[in-house]
Design a protein around this motif. Structure first.
Motif, PDB file in Angstrom:
ATOM      1  N   PRO A 649      13.921   0.965  -8.258  1.00  0.00           N
ATOM      2  CA  PRO A 649      12.774   1.551  -8.943  1.00  0.00           C
ATOM      3  C   PRO A 649      12.991   3.049  -9.222  1.00  0.00           C
ATOM      4  N   ALA A 650      12.161   3.582 -10.117  1.00  0.00           N
ATOM      5  CA  ALA A 650      12.285   4.993 -10.493  1.00  0.00           C
ATOM      6  C   ALA A 650      12.036   5.892  -9.286  1.00  0.00           C
ATOM      7  N   LEU A 651      12.686   7.043  -9.306  1.00  0.00           N
ATOM      8  CA  LEU A 651      12.491   8.008  -8.227  1.00  0.00           C
ATOM      9  C   LEU A 651      11.193   8.774  -8.438  1.00  0.00           C
ATOM     10  N   GLY A 652      10.478   9.012  -7.342  1.00  0.00           N
ATOM     11  CA  GLY A 652       9.259   9.805  -7.407  1.00  0.00           C
ATOM     12  C   GLY A 652       9.461  11.135  -6.703  1.00  0.00           C
ATOM     13  N   GLN A 766     -20.329   1.213  12.013  1.00  0.00           N
ATOM     14  CA  GLN A 766     -21.103   1.452  10.803  1.00  0.00           C
ATOM     15  C   GLN A 766     -20.205   2.074   9.736  1.00  0.00           C
ATOM     16  N   GLY A 767     -20.631   1.914   8.445  1.00  0.00           N
ATOM     17  CA  GLY A 767     -19.938   2.580   7.341  1.00  0.00           C
ATOM     18  C   GLY A 767     -18.510   2.102   7.193  1.00  0.00           C
ATOM     19  N   LEU A 768     -17.593   3.073   6.971  1.00  0.00           N
ATOM     20  CA  LEU A 768     -16.162   2.767   6.863  1.00  0.00           C
ATOM     21  C   LEU A 768     -15.617   2.600   8.274  1.00  0.00           C
ATOM     22  N   ALA A 769     -15.968   1.508   8.897  1.00  0.00           N
ATOM     23  CA  ALA A 769     -15.572   1.316  10.290  1.00  0.00           C
ATOM     24  C   ALA A 769     -14.068   1.204  10.440  1.00  0.00           C
ATOM     25  N   ALA A 770     -13.417   0.558   9.469  1.00  0.00           N
ATOM     26  CA  ALA A 770     -11.968   0.390   9.581  1.00  0.00           C
ATOM     27  C   ALA A 770     -11.414   0.059   8.214  1.00  0.00           C
ATOM     28  N   ILE A 771     -10.385   0.747   7.843  1.00  0.00           N
ATOM     29  CA  ILE A 771      -9.701   0.468   6.580  1.00  0.00           C
ATOM     30  C   ILE A 771      -8.209   0.451   6.833  1.00  0.00           C
ATOM     31  N   THR A 772      -7.539  -0.542   6.304  1.00  0.00           N
ATOM     32  CA  THR A 772      -6.077  -0.550   6.309  1.00  0.00           C
ATOM     33  C   THR A 772      -5.601  -0.686   4.875  1.00  0.00           C
ATOM     34  N   ILE A 773      -4.483  -0.049   4.577  1.00  0.00           N
ATOM     35  CA  ILE A 773      -3.860  -0.112   3.254  1.00  0.00           C
ATOM     36  C   ILE A 773      -2.424  -0.529   3.454  1.00  0.00           C
ATOM     37  N   ALA A 774      -2.039  -1.627   2.831  1.00  0.00           N
ATOM     38  CA  ALA A 774      -0.659  -2.088   2.980  1.00  0.00           C
ATOM     39  C   ALA A 774      -0.285  -2.881   1.724  1.00  0.00           C
ATOM     40  N   PRO A 775       0.925  -2.705   1.235  1.00  0.00           N
ATOM     41  CA  PRO A 775       1.920  -1.747   1.739  1.00  0.00           C
ATOM     42  C   PRO A 775       1.649  -0.333   1.222  1.00  0.00           C
ATOM     43  N   ASN A 776       2.166   0.633   1.922  1.00  0.00           N
ATOM     44  CA  ASN A 776       2.087   2.053   1.512  1.00  0.00           C
ATOM     45  C   ASN A 776       3.295   2.766   2.129  1.00  0.00           C
ATOM     46  N   PRO A 777       4.281   3.143   1.334  1.00  0.00           N
ATOM     47  CA  PRO A 777       4.340   3.193  -0.130  1.00  0.00           C
ATOM     48  C   PRO A 777       4.355   1.781  -0.742  1.00  0.00           C
ATOM     49  N   ALA A 778       3.943   1.730  -2.011  1.00  0.00           N
ATOM     50  CA  ALA A 778       3.887   0.463  -2.735  1.00  0.00           C
ATOM     51  C   ALA A 778       4.533   0.643  -4.100  1.00  0.00           C
ATOM     52  N   SER A 779       5.118  -0.442  -4.618  1.00  0.00           N
ATOM     53  CA  SER A 779       5.716  -0.383  -5.950  1.00  0.00           C
ATOM     54  C   SER A 779       4.839  -1.060  -6.989  1.00  0.00           C
ATOM     55  N   GLY A 780       3.908  -1.909  -6.548  1.00  0.00           N
ATOM     56  CA  GLY A 780       3.022  -2.614  -7.478  1.00  0.00           C
ATOM     57  C   GLY A 780       1.619  -2.688  -6.927  1.00  0.00           C
ATOM     58  N   VAL A 781       1.255  -3.874  -6.369  1.00  0.00           N
ATOM     59  CA  VAL A 781      -0.098  -4.078  -5.849  1.00  0.00           C
ATOM     60  C   VAL A 781      -0.124  -3.757  -4.360  1.00  0.00           C
ATOM     61  N   THR A 782      -1.164  -3.047  -3.955  1.00  0.00           N
ATOM     62  CA  THR A 782      -1.415  -2.819  -2.547  1.00  0.00           C
ATOM     63  C   THR A 782      -2.813  -3.329  -2.232  1.00  0.00           C
ATOM     64  N   TYR A 783      -3.108  -3.598  -0.957  1.00  0.00           N
ATOM     65  CA  TYR A 783      -4.359  -4.225  -0.566  1.00  0.00           C
ATOM     66  C   TYR A 783      -5.138  -3.336   0.388  1.00  0.00           C
ATOM     67  N   LEU A 784      -6.461  -3.255   0.140  1.00  0.00           N
ATOM     68  CA  LEU A 784      -7.372  -2.499   0.980  1.00  0.00           C
ATOM     69  C   LEU A 784      -8.234  -3.500   1.740  1.00  0.00           C
ATOM     70  N   LYS A 785      -8.276  -3.362   3.058  1.00  0.00           N
ATOM     71  CA  LYS A 785      -8.998  -4.318   3.882  1.00  0.00           C
ATOM     72  C   LYS A 785     -10.022  -3.627   4.749  1.00  0.00           C
ATOM     73  N   LEU A 786     -11.262  -4.241   4.806  1.00  0.00           N
ATOM     74  CA  LEU A 786     -12.303  -3.803   5.716  1.00  0.00           C
ATOM     75  C   LEU A 786     -12.352  -4.725   6.921  1.00  0.00           C
ATOM     76  N   LEU A 787     -12.931  -4.222   8.019  1.00  0.00           N
ATOM     77  CA  LEU A 787     -13.110  -5.055   9.209  1.00  0.00           C
ATOM     78  C   LEU A 787     -13.963  -6.265   8.831  1.00  0.00           C
ATOM     79  N   PRO A 788     -13.544  -7.455   9.165  1.00  0.00           N
ATOM     80  CA  PRO A 788     -14.309  -8.664   8.777  1.00  0.00           C
ATOM     81  C   PRO A 788     -15.767  -8.556   9.187  1.00  0.00           C
ATOM     82  N   GLY A 789     -16.668  -8.999   8.281  1.00  0.00           N
ATOM     83  CA  GLY A 789     -18.096  -9.041   8.556  1.00  0.00           C
ATOM     84  C   GLY A 789     -18.792  -7.721   8.405  1.00  0.00           C
ATOM     85  N   ASN A 790     -18.086  -6.649   7.940  1.00  0.00           N
ATOM     86  CA  ASN A 790     -18.714  -5.334   7.848  1.00  0.00           C
ATOM     87  C   ASN A 790     -19.746  -5.298   6.739  1.00  0.00           C
ATOM     88  N   GLY A 791     -19.364  -5.772   5.530  1.00  0.00           N
ATOM     89  CA  GLY A 791     -20.297  -5.843   4.424  1.00  0.00           C
ATOM     90  C   GLY A 791     -20.568  -4.537   3.723  1.00  0.00           C
TER      91      GLY A 791
END
Length: 846
Positions: A649-652, A766-791
């Motif tokens: 991939p291209a250099l950043g 409460q609120g942003l109780a937990a967030i994970t981002i993976a993969p990071n670094p990413a070349s295409g799609v990355t996923y943001l996840k909240l703690l299950p049941g947070n809403g």
């Protein structure tokens, strides 16, 4: 407390001392206005003549008189003494008072004309210490010299010695002294038959003359201020003349010499004109001795200048001149510093130089631990400011190791091949004019021939430093060999026309705004460091890199061999070419043989915000520590070389390991690496599809993505081609975003790194109780996840480093995807917002 007669006697004594000091001071002020001509002769004969008197410790005379030396000694025992004469003071007997242990007295001799210490006599004290002040030309009329004849001795036994002139007064080391120079007389000449040097057949009109005598202080300070007369007759005119076996010695005291010749009429055809001349010659018996200025730990400071302007003149500010192999002229200290400034203002014949050291004997400026500085100034930049044309010694005394620093400052320096500069300390050379160019092994500007580094600078210096931190001229190098560690410093340009050979020495480039281009393919340097504006360096063989710090771009390459990084490399540059390192730069992609970039220790490679560091290397096996330095396989590219234009991939931004090797099999193939908030902390989970020689994993944590903390260790599977699952819990929960990575260790001790993930957990749910981002670094799609049941409903915005919004959206479930394929490689900020709080997380697009 004293009462009665004792108190009265003590008070009377104090009054007497105060009155004596006042009268002594007034004598300095009043003598220039006295028109009475007289000479005071101090002799062993009985005092004669009625024209002298003493009052308040001051002797004055209204006629030519003789004063018995015993009378002088007696007066000194009882207190300080000042002797004033309208014309001359002739000392024809010893002054050697028994002052008493611990007692110090002041003896001041002021003469409107000359002060002469006749041959064989001593001015000293048998006990105690004597401060001696000699002031000639006190009426500022027709000059007045100071002359210590053959065999005479001045020894202050720990007191200070001041010799000079002037009709006014000033304070020096607590003593009232003159405000000018002892000056060569316009009416009295010292015949050449007395000084015996052959320097000038017509005689001398020096300010201060010493011949076959000793001036010593045994710890007191010494100051000598002399000026040669300015006449239209062919004489020798020296500010300070030191002839055969003349010695000035201070022990632990400092020596200060200010010696000059003033301007003369253009009718002078020839003559000797030196500020300071040291010439150990006795023409009467063809004898040659030792002329010396020396201390043990005291500093020696000499300023000499000459301004006579004739084409046939001998002319220099400071000169050491021997005329026989058995003669020695030396300036010496054991641990004190030696600082010599010589100036010639002769525009008709400035070829001798500001500092002129010559002869067939031993000329030395030497020490053991003190620093030595020579500053030479000439009226023309094409003439030598420092001219040493004999086998002289600077630094090393021939027997005792010298460790001080030597500094040479002049717009032009001329050294004979036999001149030796020797020390285990440092040698620095730079021009007086900060804009004047320096040419090494070439011509033009301040020229330092190749022999300066191979013959004059004796191998063994800690460092040879060419240039200075205020130097803005250019440095150009022709073919040159450096045997000692060398620093080249300029805030201008440093370039070359020939190869540098420093195969056993270190080269340091300095100049915070300098631009350095040492790109000769024949360069053979052992190691390199720099503090630069910008730099491009090429080396034909392997090269070790010390600390490199630059404001602009850094490009360093070997044409064969490894490039070993042993210390931090940094550029403030924010561009794609901020740092470029090439090992075996001309090798093509697919050829992993040859040079590699090797990381020794734990250095860092960093750039300005948004900058890129490209590290071109050969093979993964030969590039020890490189993959760990760049942060893992995400910043690795293979089958590329220095000529590759497109990377996939291209250099950043950031630091990249760019291998010529066609492909690299990593010891561990990660399939997943995530972080999830749990009641007991942050649970890290990862999986591998295959492992080769895998010893295990060290989970690491960072609050800023820069400084990392090791959390623990998880054993690896060794060798495996099956899916393996791993977990580790970080039991310390932080309120803000936290970065995690895995440092994977092989069985042979080498390391690689996983990609970096970001997690944000709080002890509250409460609120942003937990967030994970993976993969990071990413070349295409990355996923943001909240703690299950947070809403919680979360709005997100992807921002550039400068704050420009690029992608935005919101989600209310437990997971959302973020497609980065449309943005360029680089570093971004992901802003997450709820109604109650905001979080910003760093993201990297590969």
């Amino acid at each position: 407390m004293l009462t009665g007669k004792k108190a009265t006697a003590t008070f009377t004594k104090i009054q007497s001392m105060i009155i004596r000091q006042i009268l002594s001071f007034l004598s300095f002020l009043l003598l220039p206005f006295l028109s009475i001509a007289n000479t005071i002769t101090i002799s062993t004969a009985a005092s004669s003549g009625s024209g002298w008197s003493i009052s308040g410790g001051v002797i004055t005379a209204t006629a030519n008189v003789t004063i018995n030396n015993g009378t002088i000694n007696s007066y000194l025992v009882s207190g300080n003494l000042t002797i004033t004469a309208g014309t001359n003071v002739m000392i024809q007997a010893g002054i050697n008072s028994a002052l008493g242990v611990g007692v110090t007295r002041n003896l001041v001799i002021r003469a409107g004309g000359n002060i002469v210490l006749e041959a064989g006599y001593t001015v000293s004290c048998s006990s105690g210490s004597l401060n001696l002040v000699l002031v000639s030309d006190a009426d500022a009329s027709n000059g007045g010299f100071i002359y210590a004849r053959s065999g005479s001795v001045i020894n202050s036994k720990g007191g200070h010695i001041w010799m000079g002139g002037g009709s006014g007064s000033t304070t020096w080391n607590g003593l009232t002294v003159g405000d000018g120079y002892a000056t060569g007389s316009s009416t009295v000449v010292i015949p050449n038959t007395e000084l015996q040097s052959g320097a000038n057949s017509s005689g001398f009109r020096n300010g201060i003359s010493f011949y076959n005598n000793t001036v010593q202080s045994e710890g007191g300070h010494i100051s000598l201020k002399g000026r040669g007369a300015a006449l239209s007759v062919s004489y020798g005119y020296m500010g300070l003349y030191m002839g055969y076996n003349a010695t000035v010695s201070s022990g632990t005291g400092n020596i200060s010499i200010d010696a000059q010749t003033s301007g003369a009429s253009s009718t002078i055809a020839a003559g000797w004109f030196y500020g300071l001349l040291m010439i150990p010659t006795n023409n009467t018996n063809n004898g040659y001795g030792t002329t010396s200025i020396e201390s043990t730990s005291g500093n020696i400071t000499i300023e000499g200048s000459a301004s006579h302007n004739q084409s046939v003149n001998h002319n220099a500010g400071v000169a050491l001149f021997t005329q026989s192999a058995t003669a020695t002229a030396r300036i010496k200290s054991i641990s004190g510093n030696i600082d010599i400034t010589g100036t010639t203002l002769n525009t008709a014949n400035p070829s001798y130089g500001g500092i002129f050291i010559t002869g067939t004997g031993n000329e030395q400026v030497i020490s053991q631990t003190g620093d030595i500085m020579l500053r030479g100034n000439s009226s023309g930049s094409s003439y030598a400011g420092i001219n040493i044309n004999s086998g002289s010694q600077i630094g090393y005394d021939g027997s005792n190791t010298y460790s001080g620093d030597i500094t040479l400052i002049a717009d032009q320096i001329t050294l004979a091949a036999a001149v030796e500069l020797r020390s285990t300390g440092n040698l620095q050379v730079y021009p007086t004019t900060t804009t004047r160019d320096i040419n090494i092994a070439g011509t033009g500007g301040l020229s330092l021939p190749a022999t300066f580094f191979t013959s004059n600078a004796i191998d063994g210096f800690n460092n040879i430093h060419i240039g200075s931190n205020t130097f803005t001229g250019n440095i150009q190098l022709a073919a040159i060999t450096f045997r000692d560690n060398t620093t080249l410093e300029s805030n201008g340009l440093i370039t070359q026309t020939g190869a540098i050979t420093a195969s056993s020495a270190h080269l340091h480039l300095a100049g915070s705004s300098g631009s350095f281009a040492l790109t000769n393919a024949g360069n053979q340097m052992l190691s390199l460091s720099a503090q630069a504006g910008s730099m491009h360096v090429v080396n034909s063989t392997s090269l070790d890199l010390g600390i490199i710090n630059a404001a602009g771009g850094v490009q360093i390459e070997t044409l064969a061999g490894d490039l070993t990084v042993t210390n931090n490399i940094h550029s403030d540059n924010t561009g794609a070419a901020a740092i470029r390192l090439y090992a075996d730069a001309n090798k093509m992609a697919g050829d992993a043989t040859g040079g590699n970039i090797v990381i020794a220790g734990s250095p860092s490679v960093t750039t300005g915000l948004g900058g890129r560091a490209s590290l071109f290397t050969g093979s993964s096996s030969g590039s020890t520590g490189l993959l760990a330095l760049v942060g893992g396989s995400a910043n690795m590219r293979v089958n590329v070389d220095a000529f590759t234009a497109t990377f996939t991939p291209a250099l950043g931004t950031g630091v990249y390991a760019l291998y010529r090797q066609t492909s690299i099999t990593l010891p561990v193939g990660f399939t997943r690496f995530t972080a999830a908030c749990q009641a007991g902390g942050v649970q890290l989970s990862w999986a591998t599809a295959d492992e080769q020689n895998n010893y295990g994993f060290y989970p690491e944590k960072s609050n800023d993505g820069i400084a990392w903390q090791e959390l623990g260790f998880v054993n690896g599977a060794g060798n495996s081609n099956q899916l393996k699952q791993y977990q580790f819990t970080d039991k310390t929960v932080s309120s803000g975003p936290v970065y995690y990575r895995l440092r994977q260790r092989d069985l042979d001790g080498r390391f690689t790194y996983s990609s970096v993930i970001v997690s944000s957990c709080r002890s509250s749910r409460q609120g942003l109780a937990a967030i994970t981002i993976a993969p990071n670094p990413a070349s295409g799609v990355t996923y943001l996840k909240l703690l299950p049941g947070n809403g919680t409903v979360v709005q997100y915005t992807l921002l550039s480093i400068t704050g420009t919004a690029l992608i935005s959206g919101k989600w209310a479930g437990t997971e959302a995807s973020l497609d980065l394929s449309a943005v360029a490689g680089g570093t971004y900020l992901l802003r997450l917002t709820t109604g109650q709080e905001t979080r910003t997380i760093r993201m990297v697009k590969k």
